[in-house]
Design a protein around this motif. Structure first.
Motif, PDB file in Angstrom:
ATOM      1  N   LEU A 270      44.269  51.563  41.895  1.00 12.63           N
ATOM      2  CA  LEU A 270      43.139  51.522  41.221  1.00 12.63           C
ATOM      3  C   LEU A 270      43.221  50.306  39.936  1.00 12.63           C
ATOM      4  N   ASN A 271      44.659  49.056  40.537  1.00 16.91           N
ATOM      5  CA  ASN A 271      44.656  48.353  39.624  1.00 16.91           C
ATOM      6  C   ASN A 271      43.646  46.428  39.772  1.00 16.91           C
ATOM      7  N   GLY A 272      44.107  45.900  38.806  1.00 21.81           N
ATOM      8  CA  GLY A 272      42.894  44.801  39.780  1.00 21.81           C
ATOM      9  C   GLY A 272      43.585  44.180  41.019  1.00 21.81           C
ATOM     10  N   LYS A 273      44.396  44.314  41.082  1.00 26.17           N
ATOM     11  CA  LYS A 273      44.906  43.899  42.598  1.00 26.17           C
ATOM     12  C   LYS A 273      44.520  44.204  43.199  1.00 26.17           C
ATOM     13  N   ALA A 274      44.584  46.118  43.427  1.00 25.00           N
ATOM     14  CA  ALA A 274      43.836  46.964  44.837  1.00 25.00           C
ATOM     15  C   ALA A 274      42.213  46.032  44.091  1.00 25.00           C
ATOM     16  N   LEU A 275      41.723  45.573  43.277  1.00 24.15           N
ATOM     17  CA  LEU A 275      40.207  45.535  43.082  1.00 24.15           C
ATOM     18  C   LEU A 275      40.117  43.935  44.140  1.00 24.15           C
ATOM     19  N   ARG A 276      40.940  43.342  43.982  1.00 26.12           N
ATOM     20  CA  ARG A 276      40.965  41.735  44.130  1.00 26.12           C
ATOM     21  C   ARG A 276      41.425  42.147  45.833  1.00 26.12           C
ATOM     22  N   GLU A 277      41.743  42.328  46.208  1.00 26.76           N
ATOM     23  CA  GLU A 277      42.219  43.228  47.172  1.00 26.76           C
ATOM     24  C   GLU A 277      41.592  43.180  48.917  1.00 26.76           C
ATOM     25  N   LYS A 278      40.783  44.138  47.823  1.00 31.28           N
ATOM     26  CA  LYS A 278      39.667  44.583  49.287  1.00 31.28           C
ATOM     27  C   LYS A 278      38.374  44.500  48.423  1.00 31.28           C
ATOM     28  N   TYR A 279      38.086  44.115  47.700  1.00 30.37           N
ATOM     29  CA  TYR A 279      36.327  42.933  48.102  1.00 30.37           C
ATOM     30  C   TYR A 279      36.360  41.823  47.678  1.00 30.37           C
ATOM     31  N   TYR A 280      35.526  41.105  48.083  1.00 31.02           N
ATOM     32  CA  TYR A 280      34.924  39.816  47.170  1.00 31.02           C
ATOM     33  C   TYR A 280      34.803  39.518  45.965  1.00 31.02           C
ATOM     34  N   VAL A 281      35.611  38.997  44.830  1.00 34.73           N
ATOM     35  CA  VAL A 281      35.440  39.055  42.925  1.00 34.73           C
ATOM     36  C   VAL A 281      34.941  37.810  42.715  1.00 34.73           C
ATOM     37  N   LYS A 282      33.992  37.645  42.378  1.00 34.54           N
ATOM     38  CA  LYS A 282      33.498  36.740  41.132  1.00 34.54           C
ATOM     39  C   LYS A 282      33.577  37.267  39.882  1.00 34.54           C
ATOM     40  N   PRO A 283      34.149  36.536  38.879  1.00 38.07           N
ATOM     41  CA  PRO A 283      33.972  36.918  37.619  1.00 38.07           C
ATOM     42  C   PRO A 283      32.817  36.093  37.073  1.00 38.07           C
ATOM     43  N   ILE A 284      32.723  36.830  35.928  1.00 37.05           N
ATOM     44  CA  ILE A 284      31.180  36.959  35.292  1.00 37.05           C
ATOM     45  C   ILE A 284      31.946  36.993  33.953  1.00 37.05           C
ATOM     46  N   ALA A 285      30.999  35.380  33.175  1.00 38.89           N
ATOM     47  CA  ALA A 285      31.815  34.996  31.724  1.00 38.89           C
ATOM     48  C   ALA A 285      30.491  35.889  30.795  1.00 38.89           C
ATOM     49  N   CYS A 286      30.115  35.897  29.957  1.00 38.99           N
ATOM     50  CA  CYS A 286      29.372  36.654  28.419  1.00 38.99           C
ATOM     51  C   CYS A 286      28.728  34.457  28.383  1.00 38.99           C
ATOM     52  N   THR A 287      27.451  34.735  27.305  1.00 41.36           N
ATOM     53  CA  THR A 287      27.330  33.568  27.419  1.00 41.36           C
ATOM     54  C   THR A 287      28.009  33.006  26.350  1.00 41.36           C
ATOM     55  N   GLY A 288      28.977  31.743  26.671  1.00 42.40           N
ATOM     56  CA  GLY A 288      29.581  30.978  26.357  1.00 42.40           C
ATOM     57  C   GLY A 288      30.725  31.214  26.352  1.00 42.40           C
TER      58      GLY A 288
END
Lengths: 612, 612
Positions: A270-288
């Motif tokens: 379930l961790n962040g690494k698992a997410l990145r390994e399974k899927y293309y992950v695009k960072p999303i920023a709040c305004t600014g």
């Protein structure tokens, strides 16, 4: 008016359709900072014990602070405040994204809704103008669909916060969702919107409020950004988001598992690494925001092309708490909750509550509408999410929150993981003792962020106030003193409004505040500002019926867990509360802040109301 | 010969001054990988129970692996192996920096020293040539001065590993220091150099060993670097180095305090953030390493202009373990240890040992040469470092290691934090139970890195081998099985040689290995390779007199600590060892690997020697 504010609150009466502008007093903005602190001051008189949170009389306030819409990193946040239909106490919830900055730039510091529209409507505010628009065609749509429909009509620059079917159905923990699945999740603000037939708020504008000292502000900004870049949590957040905490959390015994009764689960799935390994992950920023902890995933499952990030709280609430370890299912459940507009913490806790009741024989297959709610069954969890949002079968009961559901199902109080009616989030007080005090004393029930003291225990300190990491299992007076300062500061964060993941020091934040508002503050003064805000919110809760006895933790979260990172620790909540009341100058019998304390903070009306 | 090797070991007889080249067999390089694994195979016959580690007969081997000197990230490392004068068992120590890559590029895979020079000398190896040079003028110099003097003479491109006064004085935990304070610290390899009158080794060259599949290698390299950049620990290391662990370590109860009797200390005064806030910190990378976890500090105190990074182990050993929280003093002590050439773990543990003995009334002011060795006295710590390095007063006793010192001072065994004669490092087995098994079974005594299983417990897993984070306090058979695989893999790291902070996956590492050597391996095969290396080193230790009874932990580290992150946990080392022996096929009575196991691994000679 001090800098950072337009000095204007829009007031919308949905019963009559009248819109007017309220002047915001400088004194109030100075004393209560902005955001949810200011909201508490503005709503204080209206929030009474008899007020039905879902009645037309119930006020609903969208509010920003002096940082919102500015270039301060991590400051595109707004708060929604009202009497909570879930807890009957002070309700507030904040969210990031783009909507908050745009709300501010639309020309107002906030929007106060009263009344109830006879048909579904939404509000459109743009550069100082406001109009109530028909939302009949939007009623029943998901939050994603609503946002798209409004932006298709009004333009892509328009930012939208809306409810989904859960809010329409007044699920008591319905959320308001904006932008990419950003949720003002807790305390059921979506249900209040639903009760008003208010489907959405759309905002657009470029009306920047004045900055008192633009030169200092401009000089400060690059330094603040450098400070953020030199903070290693920035890179961690940028790569993994909050999901990074899954592994560390388990090693501390901090991730509640199987309805708060265990702490071991396959974290690696379930961790962040698992997410990145399974899927293309695009960072999303709040305004600014230079951190960009949000993520968008190319998903391609469950009929979806892409999906919003899975935050730690969501992953833990529907994951370990329900015994589920299927990452794909969790991403889909998160999508469903966002689409329906439901708080993932309360929703996940509700599903886990049902599974626990089923496993313990207290909830039958029949009562569950035919479901066998076994630990780890992702299909059951998905089905329950549908049922809650649509109030079908057992969903109708769970939609009232687990406290009410337990009472209806004959499950005893101590076995329900709520404090003051709010479901306990995904940080276990057995792993970080002070978190018990957080849940007991937060101004909105079992909130993990007011304050998120576990972050101090793992080394994120506030040296300006002497808030330092020590023994995470300890609950001595020094720690309680430190806790109170941190709790005060976090109230200020929700008033500026600044994201609690801001990677700037309190010194930098105080400099930003001074430059924007023109009111010079030192970091230490945030402690006093926060103390005032905490006490007015506490005063509201007392007026709304909160008793000292409500500040306790249920038995289920105070039983020793024999394996995992807590090594059997149970926090001594009584001891902590004793120190806490003494230091905060709270009457230990009634839970009321002492009259002198309220007067010292300038809360004269509250002193009179509570003490006569 | 397989790729990655020159196939040549330089043999230097310091008694006679003769230098010759030994052929390295392909079979041996294949079976034992390189580095310390290969060293064990090469030295096996010479290391006997009667051999005095500080006698001329004692061999000393500088060795590299197939990765050393290549462009594999984090691979500029070498090992020094010999019979340890501190433990009487297998001695090995590795270091990074620039020296290791240059050693390889000098044209040899390693250098075997035997004999003893009649006067101080150093060896210069450059592009396949080697010469013994006079070091009379260098004797008595610090490692920093030695390095500068040699590079001033031979050129700035020359890289130097040397001993300081501690090695000359044969302090039993003397280190070999290269480049910017990089220490081959543990097990007293500096004392062995000192016993041979060998002050330093200087290397230079550009003789790259062949790569079997350069095309695949070139394609792999950018992917490996991308993998490193996408690993958030990279950024953490780049910013803070290992000092980052101070805060997290304390929250786990993992930082031994006051000679292993407490776990709470003011972490914020010593962590990576404190260092960065106080000083200008420049990242320092070992040759070709994109991580750059090393740091150089602009210091300006204690008569120094700049100073080397303070690593976690050093900060903890002289900090919390001694009750010292003065960052400046710790930086200076680290400088002193590096200058004298002493292992900071054993040196810090020795100072803490003396303080503990003083505080408990077992060591008087008189015996301490007039020092009042109270907890937290930085001046005492500084003075003791001088005294140990120069074997003055109590320093002469402490220089023998705390095991011998305790025996001389009448302190009982269980109160000395050593395993098999090696001082226990700064990871507390009460915080991570499997670390107890590490200390008990490592091939070089209480080593925290063979394996560093605590890293798995906080989420740094090896999915290729199913090594997964679970309950850090548990010690069940599944974890022991996982532990053994990780221990095997770490032996391979020390043989490649690859830094244990490498941020590449085992899959990537196995691809590198296949491309460089031409020997195709899958990640799982590292487990078998490591098993062979572990077992030959264990066989050496048994031949040198290690008994099964030596695989235990002292009482002092098995007492429950009532506060801090361990929450009173004590590891069940007996249970773990029982599983361990069964799974490793070790005779639980003698501690010997079963004959069939040794034969299965191709260790026929060892099988015969141990079992007849």
């Amino acid at each position: 008016m001090i800098g950072g504010f337009h000095g204007k609150i829009l007031k919308v009466d949905l019963s009559t359709g009248t819109i007017k502008t309220l002047e915001l007093s400088e004194e109030m903005a100075k004393s209560f900072v902005g955001g949810s602190g200011l909201a508490a001051a503005l709503l204080y008189d209206i929030l009474t014990r008899d007020l039905d949170p879902l009645s037309p009389d119930s006020p609903l306030l969208f509010i920003t602070g002096s940082f919102t819409g500015s270039k301060v990193p991590s400051s595109s946040r707004y708060a929604i405040c009202a009497k909570s239909p879930l807890t009957g106490l002070w309700g507030e919830s904040t969210a990031g994204g783009h909507f908050p900055a745009s709300l501010k730039l639309s020309g107002y510091d906030g929007i106060l809704f009263v009344g109830r529209s006879s048909k579904p409507v939404y509000l459109f505010v743009h550069n100082g103008e406001a109009e109530i628009k028909d939302a009949s065609d939007l009623w029943g749509l998901t939050t994603y669909e609503t946002q798209e429909a409004i932006r298709d009509e009004l333009g892509r620059d328009v930012k939208v916060a809306s409810i989904g079917p859960a809010g329409e159905n007044m699920v008591k923990f319905a959320a308001v969702i904006n932008d990419e699945g950003k949720a003002a999740g807790r305390t059921g603000m979506g249900a209040v919107m639903g009760s008003k037939n208010l489907k959405a708020v759309a905002v657009y504008g470029n009306m920047e409020p004045p900055i008192a000292d633009p030169k200092t502000f401009s000089e400060l900004l690059p330094k603040a950004i450098a400070e953020i870049e030199s903070n290693p949590t920035t890179h961690m957040s940028r790569l993994y988001g909050t999901l990074d905490y899954v592994a560390a959390g388990m090693s501390y015994g901090d991730v509640p598992t199987k309805y708060y009764q265990d702490s071991i689960f396959p974290a690696y799935k379930l961790n962040g690494k698992a997410l990145r390994e399974k899927y293309y992950v695009k960072p999303i920023a709040c305004t600014g925001c230079p951190i960009a902890c949000g993520k968008e995933i190319e998903f391609g499952k469950y009929g979806l092309e892409k999906a919003d990030t899975l935050e730690y709280e969501t992953a833990a609430a529907f994951g370990p708490l329900c015994g589920i370890d299927d990452l794909d299912a969790l991403i889909y459940i998160n999508y469903l909750c966002n689409a329906y507009g439901m708080d993932t913490i309360s929703a996940g806790a509700s599903v886990a509550f049902a599974m626990n009741a089923y496993e313990k024989g207290k909830l039958t297959k029949e009562k569950l509408g035919g479901l066998e709610a076994k630990w780890g069954d992702k299909d059951v969890a998905i089905e329950l999410v549908h049922m809650i949002a649509n109030r079908k079968s057992i969903g109708g009961i769970l939609a009232e929150g687990t406290k009410v559901a337990a009472s209806k199902l004959g499950i005893e109080d101590g076995e329900v993981a709520v404090v003051k009616g709010l479901e306990i989030p995904m940080h276990d007080p057995r792993a970080f003792s002070m978190q018990a005090l957080t849940y007991a004393t937060s101004t909105r029930g079992a909130c993990h962020m007011r304050p998120d003291y576990f972050t101090v225990e793992i080394g994120q300190e506030i040296p300006e106030l002497g808030i330092r990491q020590t023994d995470r299992f300890a609950s001595n007076p020094e720690k309680v003193e430190s806790f109170i300062k941190f709790q005060n500061v976090r109230e200020v964060y929700d008033s500026l409004i600044l994201c609690k993941f801001s990677a700037n020091s309190l010194t930098t934040i105080s400099k930003f505040y001074s430059a924007i508002t023109g009111v010079k503050v030192e970091p230490k003064e945030f402690n006093v500002l926060g103390e005032r805000i905490y006490n007015i919110k506490r005063s509201i809760n007392l007026r709304l019926g909160m008793r000292k006895e409500d500040e306790k933790l249920p038995k289920i979260i105070l039983r020793s867990i024999k394996r995992g990172g807590t090594q059997g620790n149970v926090p001594n909540i009584e001891e902590m509360l004793r120190h806490y009341y003494a230091m905060r100058k709270i009457d230990p019998v009634t839970g009321k802040p002492m009259k002198e304390k309220l007067e010292e903070l300038g809360l004269l009306k509250q002193a009179k109301d509570l003490w006569g």
